[in-house]
Structures are given as structure tokens and as C-alpha cells.
Design a protein around this motif. Structure first.
Motif, mmCIF file in Angstrom:
data_model
loop_
_atom_site.group_PDB
_atom_site.id
_atom_site.type_symbol
_atom_site.label_atom_id
_atom_site.label_comp_id
_atom_site.label_asym_id
_atom_site.label_seq_id
_atom_site.Cartn_x
_atom_site.Cartn_y
_atom_site.Cartn_z
ATOM 1 N N SER A 44 -8.258 6.791 -16.896
ATOM 2 C CA SER A 44 -9.280 7.950 -17.136
ATOM 3 C C SER A 44 -9.120 9.285 -16.641
ATOM 4 O O SER A 44 -9.776 10.285 -17.151
ATOM 5 C CB SER A 44 -10.666 7.412 -16.751
ATOM 6 N N SER A 45 -8.067 9.326 -15.474
ATOM 7 C CA SER A 45 -7.765 10.674 -14.881
ATOM 8 C C SER A 45 -6.871 11.402 -15.610
ATOM 9 O O SER A 45 -6.558 12.652 -15.363
ATOM 10 C CB SER A 45 -7.859 10.607 -13.531
ATOM 11 N N VAL A 46 -5.859 10.654 -16.595
ATOM 12 C CA VAL A 46 -4.575 11.252 -17.010
ATOM 13 C C VAL A 46 -5.187 12.718 -18.089
ATOM 14 O O VAL A 46 -4.449 13.456 -17.749
ATOM 15 C CB VAL A 46 -3.773 10.214 -17.647
ATOM 16 N N LEU A 47 -6.066 12.124 -18.982
ATOM 17 C CA LEU A 47 -6.034 13.336 -19.998
ATOM 18 C C LEU A 47 -6.683 14.605 -19.169
ATOM 19 O O LEU A 47 -6.420 15.647 -19.479
ATOM 20 C CB LEU A 47 -7.045 12.802 -21.218
ATOM 21 N N PRO A 48 -7.779 14.262 -18.657
ATOM 22 C CA PRO A 48 -8.568 15.508 -17.820
ATOM 23 C C PRO A 48 -7.294 16.332 -17.162
ATOM 24 O O PRO A 48 -7.298 17.508 -17.004
ATOM 25 C CB PRO A 48 -9.333 14.929 -17.060
ATOM 26 N N LEU A 57 4.591 10.058 -19.005
ATOM 27 C CA LEU A 57 4.630 9.602 -20.303
ATOM 28 C C LEU A 57 4.021 10.285 -21.526
ATOM 29 O O LEU A 57 4.703 10.475 -22.605
ATOM 30 C CB LEU A 57 3.954 8.228 -20.204
ATOM 31 N N LEU A 58 2.702 10.772 -21.290
ATOM 32 C CA LEU A 58 2.260 11.377 -22.640
ATOM 33 C C LEU A 58 2.936 12.803 -22.766
ATOM 34 O O LEU A 58 2.948 13.173 -23.958
ATOM 35 C CB LEU A 58 0.767 11.591 -22.316
ATOM 36 N N CYS A 59 3.281 13.529 -21.497
ATOM 37 C CA CYS A 59 3.805 14.831 -21.863
ATOM 38 C C CYS A 59 5.287 14.677 -22.620
ATOM 39 O O CYS A 59 5.399 15.280 -23.606
ATOM 40 C CB CYS A 59 4.384 15.287 -20.565
ATOM 41 N N GLN A 60 5.904 13.573 -22.401
ATOM 42 C CA GLN A 60 7.403 13.215 -23.098
ATOM 43 C C GLN A 60 7.069 12.865 -24.662
ATOM 44 O O GLN A 60 7.607 13.416 -25.488
ATOM 45 C CB GLN A 60 8.188 12.444 -22.494
ATOM 46 N N HIS A 61 6.286 11.943 -24.669
ATOM 47 C CA HIS A 61 5.717 11.314 -26.017
ATOM 48 C C HIS A 61 5.132 12.520 -26.981
ATOM 49 O O HIS A 61 5.650 12.526 -28.231
ATOM 50 C CB HIS A 61 4.643 10.498 -25.775
ATOM 51 N N PHE A 79 0.880 -1.241 -0.035
ATOM 52 C CA PHE A 79 0.105 0.021 0.034
ATOM 53 C C PHE A 79 0.909 1.202 -0.007
ATOM 54 O O PHE A 79 0.717 2.360 -0.786
ATOM 55 C CB PHE A 79 -1.010 0.023 1.303
ATOM 56 N N THR A 80 1.895 1.158 0.721
ATOM 57 C CA THR A 80 2.789 2.309 0.912
ATOM 58 C C THR A 80 3.433 2.555 -0.343
ATOM 59 O O THR A 80 3.713 3.597 -0.753
ATOM 60 C CB THR A 80 3.862 2.320 2.142
ATOM 61 N N VAL A 81 3.915 1.386 -1.092
ATOM 62 C CA VAL A 81 4.927 1.603 -2.128
ATOM 63 C C VAL A 81 3.878 2.319 -3.330
ATOM 64 O O VAL A 81 4.375 3.025 -4.156
ATOM 65 C CB VAL A 81 5.279 0.268 -2.540
ATOM 66 N N LYS A 82 2.777 1.554 -3.430
ATOM 67 C CA LYS A 82 1.742 1.945 -4.533
ATOM 68 C C LYS A 82 1.547 3.387 -4.299
ATOM 69 O O LYS A 82 1.244 4.415 -5.276
ATOM 70 C CB LYS A 82 0.348 1.353 -4.308
ATOM 71 N N ILE A 83 1.222 3.969 -3.175
ATOM 72 C CA ILE A 83 0.651 5.530 -2.860
ATOM 73 C C ILE A 83 1.755 6.307 -3.202
ATOM 74 O O ILE A 83 1.507 7.658 -3.552
ATOM 75 C CB ILE A 83 0.124 5.419 -1.451
ATOM 76 N N VAL A 84 3.113 5.868 -3.293
ATOM 77 C CA VAL A 84 4.341 6.794 -3.473
ATOM 78 C C VAL A 84 4.369 6.768 -4.946
ATOM 79 O O VAL A 84 4.596 7.688 -5.656
ATOM 80 C CB VAL A 84 5.271 6.279 -2.892
ATOM 81 N N LYS A 85 4.251 5.739 -5.734
ATOM 82 C CA LYS A 85 4.575 5.400 -6.915
ATOM 83 C C LYS A 85 3.519 5.936 -7.843
ATOM 84 O O LYS A 85 3.679 6.363 -9.110
ATOM 85 C CB LYS A 85 5.098 4.207 -7.234
ATOM 86 N N GLU A 86 2.159 5.511 -7.735
ATOM 87 C CA GLU A 86 1.285 5.786 -8.460
ATOM 88 C C GLU A 86 0.856 7.376 -8.678
ATOM 89 O O GLU A 86 0.953 7.889 -7.915
ATOM 90 C CB GLU A 86 -0.172 5.033 -8.166
ATOM 91 N N GLU A 87 0.401 7.657 -10.053
ATOM 92 C CA GLU A 87 -0.194 8.869 -10.451
ATOM 93 C C GLU A 87 -1.280 9.336 -10.385
ATOM 94 O O GLU A 87 -1.892 10.262 -9.825
ATOM 95 C CB GLU A 87 0.475 9.260 -11.795
ATOM 96 N N ASN A 88 -2.127 8.048 -10.415
ATOM 97 C CA ASN A 88 -3.509 8.394 -10.463
ATOM 98 C C ASN A 88 -4.275 7.420 -9.535
ATOM 99 O O ASN A 88 -3.851 6.279 -9.258
ATOM 100 C CB ASN A 88 -4.223 8.058 -11.982
ATOM 101 N N GLY A 137 -12.134 18.263 -16.695
ATOM 102 C CA GLY A 137 -10.889 19.255 -16.467
ATOM 103 C C GLY A 137 -11.254 20.136 -17.815
ATOM 104 O O GLY A 137 -12.358 20.667 -17.735
ATOM 105 N N HIS A 138 -10.412 20.386 -18.631
ATOM 106 C CA HIS A 138 -10.588 21.148 -19.771
ATOM 107 C C HIS A 138 -11.149 20.670 -21.130
ATOM 108 O O HIS A 138 -10.566 20.970 -22.165
ATOM 109 C CB HIS A 138 -9.451 22.307 -19.950
ATOM 110 N N SER A 139 -11.029 19.231 -20.819
ATOM 111 C CA SER A 139 -11.321 18.366 -22.248
ATOM 112 C C SER A 139 -12.708 18.016 -22.310
ATOM 113 O O SER A 139 -13.601 18.367 -21.407
ATOM 114 C CB SER A 139 -10.866 16.982 -21.818
ATOM 115 N N ASN A 140 -13.118 17.598 -23.568
ATOM 116 C CA ASN A 140 -14.459 17.363 -23.815
ATOM 117 C C ASN A 140 -15.020 15.943 -24.397
ATOM 118 O O ASN A 140 -14.040 15.754 -25.149
ATOM 119 C CB ASN A 140 -15.037 18.243 -24.954
ATOM 120 N N HIS A 141 -16.064 15.646 -23.988
ATOM 121 C CA HIS A 141 -16.452 14.069 -24.746
ATOM 122 C C HIS A 141 -17.031 14.679 -26.045
ATOM 123 O O HIS A 141 -17.807 15.529 -26.370
ATOM 124 C CB HIS A 141 -17.656 13.478 -23.817
ATOM 125 N N LEU A 142 -16.369 13.997 -26.936
ATOM 126 C CA LEU A 142 -16.881 14.034 -28.622
ATOM 127 C C LEU A 142 -17.345 13.023 -29.168
ATOM 128 O O LEU A 142 -17.083 11.724 -28.783
ATOM 129 C CB LEU A 142 -15.671 14.656 -29.181
#
Length: 271
Positions: free
Chosen positions: A181-185, A254-258, A82-91, A142-147
Motif C-alpha cells: 500500500s505504500s509503494v504507489l504513494p 519493479l514498477l519503475c522498470q515495468h 530481522f536484520t536481513v529483512k530490514i536491509v532487503k525490504e523497501e516498505n 503522497g501525490h496520489s488520489n483515491h478515485l
């Protein structure tokens, strides 16, 4: 990049304060209202009832002592993971999914000490939960839209308001899409400006759009495509990737760099 940092810090902070004021225990409301979390909660709490069927120290002291050791070991292992995941995970979605997976595995291991039949019952219960309930995706935009595909085509070809458009193609029934699902927003809160916009297309609602954009519904979802006006300039994962098994986990970094979003933001700020 000070502007991006400030935006990133202010947007989540503001939304967090609003959710806290609207409900003092939002996680409790979510655990009760969402079948996926509620059924897992019932399964885990049912262990205390199942635990009462285990032999007591007077009936079988050796088995009782072994069960206590396994319970302590399971709790300690879960706390470490639990501790390892909460430190490493972004979302948050990936963190919850992985934590539940660890908890289910450890619960099966502990119940096996009591009775292997009880362990099988829990395994079947988790299979049923997986079949009837689904982890809810991130519900913010966020500032994204469902299309729709038509809206995307119109936005790209008919006098687009921004030069670039980053679109996420996903489905609501794949775990990879839900966990990302939270990355793009969140990216849209940081980078959305007059130079780049963000959109989401649910291929579960529009499956015919998948072949139009060269997307396989069987693998490599979610797919992210960056358009320059109506022209595709980059995508993740890329078509013809040598491996379809070891695809990197989707993260903001990852997406920022790519897609080189930092450079595009700097170009916008300098104009």
C-alpha cells in the motif's frame, strides 16, 4: 535523474520530521491504537506469564536447560532474520508482516518445549487475531488520489491534465495489497508531474469495476494499469501471465522498470 533523487529524499524526510514533532513515539501510539498490533503485543508479552509455569531448575534441571537453549536460539534466529529483512525490504508494511510471522513461528517452537498444549493455545490465539484484526495499510497518499471508477473515467476522457495516469487497483482485505500500500504513494512523490498522475481505486468498495478493467478479484491483486489518455498501455501483473503463483513482489524498483517511469520523467523534463 537528480531531480527525482532530490524529491525522493525531501518528501519522506519532511513527513518524518512532522510525525516526530507531533508524537515523540509514533510507533508506540500505533501499537496501542491499532487492534492488529495491540493483540499481537498482548500475545507476545503473555509468554512471560506462561514461562512461569515451566519447571524450574530444581524441579527438572534438564527441561529447564533445554528451554533456556531454545529461547536463546529463538532470539538469535529472530535477530538474524530481522536484520536481513530490514536491509532487503523497501516498505515498512511488508517488513512488519514478515517480522511478526517469524516471531510467531519461533514463539510456537519455544512454547512447544514447555508444553505442546500451550503451543496449541498460542496457535489458536494467532488464528483468532488473524480473524478479528487486520494489518492497517499505509495511510499516506503522497501525490496520489483515491478515485471512484467514474472519477477515473472522467479524468481519462474529459481533457486530462496529464498525459499518463498510473492507477493501482487493490482491496483493503488482502495481505498483498496492504503490504504494497505504500509503494504507489511513494512513487507519486518521486514521479508526479504534469506528464503523469497517480490514482488508487479500492475494488472492495467498487467490485463492479474489476471486470470493466479485466481484473480478477481472486488473484493478481494489487493490479497496476498505466493509461495514456484513455488507452491502456501497460499493466502489472500482465493478463495471461503464464504463472499465477510466483508473481514478483511489488516494489518501487519493479514498477519503475515495468512502466519505464524514469524515461517518462526524462521526457517531461526535456520538454
Amino acid at each position: 535523474m537528480e531531480v527525482a533523487t532530490a524529491t525522493e529524499a525531501s518528501a519522506p524526510a519532511g513527513s518524518g520530521r512532522a510525525s516526530w514533532q507531533s508524537h515523540p513515539f509514533p510507533w508506540l501510539d500505533l501499537a496501542i491504537s491499532e487492534p492488529y498490533y495491540f493483540l499481537h503485543l498482548l500475545a507476545f508479552f503473555s509468554y512471560f506469564a506462561a514461562r512461569s509455569t515451566a519447571p524450574s531448575a530444581e524441579d527438572d534441571g534438564e527441561l529447564h536447560a533445554r528451554l533456556i537453549r531454545r529461547e536463546i536460539q529463538a532470539v538469535l534466529v529472530f535477530l538474524v532474520l530481522f536484520t536481513v529483512k530490514i536491509v532487503k525490504e523497501e516498505n515498512w508494511e511488508t517488513f512488519i508482516a514478515d517480522s511478526l510471522l517469524y516471531a510467531k513461528g519461533l514463539l510456537l517452537a519455544v512454547t512447544f518445549v514447555i508444553d505442546y498444549k500451550l503451543s496449541i493455545c498460542y496457535l489458536l490465539a494467532f488464528v483468532v487475531i488473524y480473524a478479528v484484526a487486520q494489518q492497517p495499510p499505509y495511510d499516506g497518499l503522497g501525490h496520489s488520489n483515491h478515485l471512484t471508477p467514474l472519477q477515473l473515467e472522467t479524468m481519462l476522457t474529459e481533457d486530462p491534465k496529464t498525459r499518463f495516469c498510473l492507477v493501482e487497483f487493490r482491496t483493503s482485505f488482502l495481505a498483498n495489497c496492504i503490504q504494497a500500500s505504500s509503494v504507489l504513494p511513494e512513487l507519486s512523490n518521486i514521479y508526479s508531474n504534469k506528464n503523469i498522475s497517480f490514482g488508487i481505486i479500492d475494488l472492495g468498495h467498487f467490485p463492479n469495476a474489476a471486470p470493466r478493467f479485466g481484473i480478477s478479484m481472486l488473484d493478481h491483486l494489487p493490479t497496476y494499469i498505466l493509461f495514456d489518455k484513455a488507452t491502456e498501455v501497460a499493466r502489472f501483473p500482465e493478463i495471461g501471465n503464464a504463472t499465477k503463483v510466483f508473481v514478483p513482489k511489488v516494489t518501487k524498483k519493479l514498477l519503475c522498470q515495468h512502466f519505464d517511469l524514469d524515461r517518462r520523467l526524462i521526457e517531461y523534463l526535456s520538454t
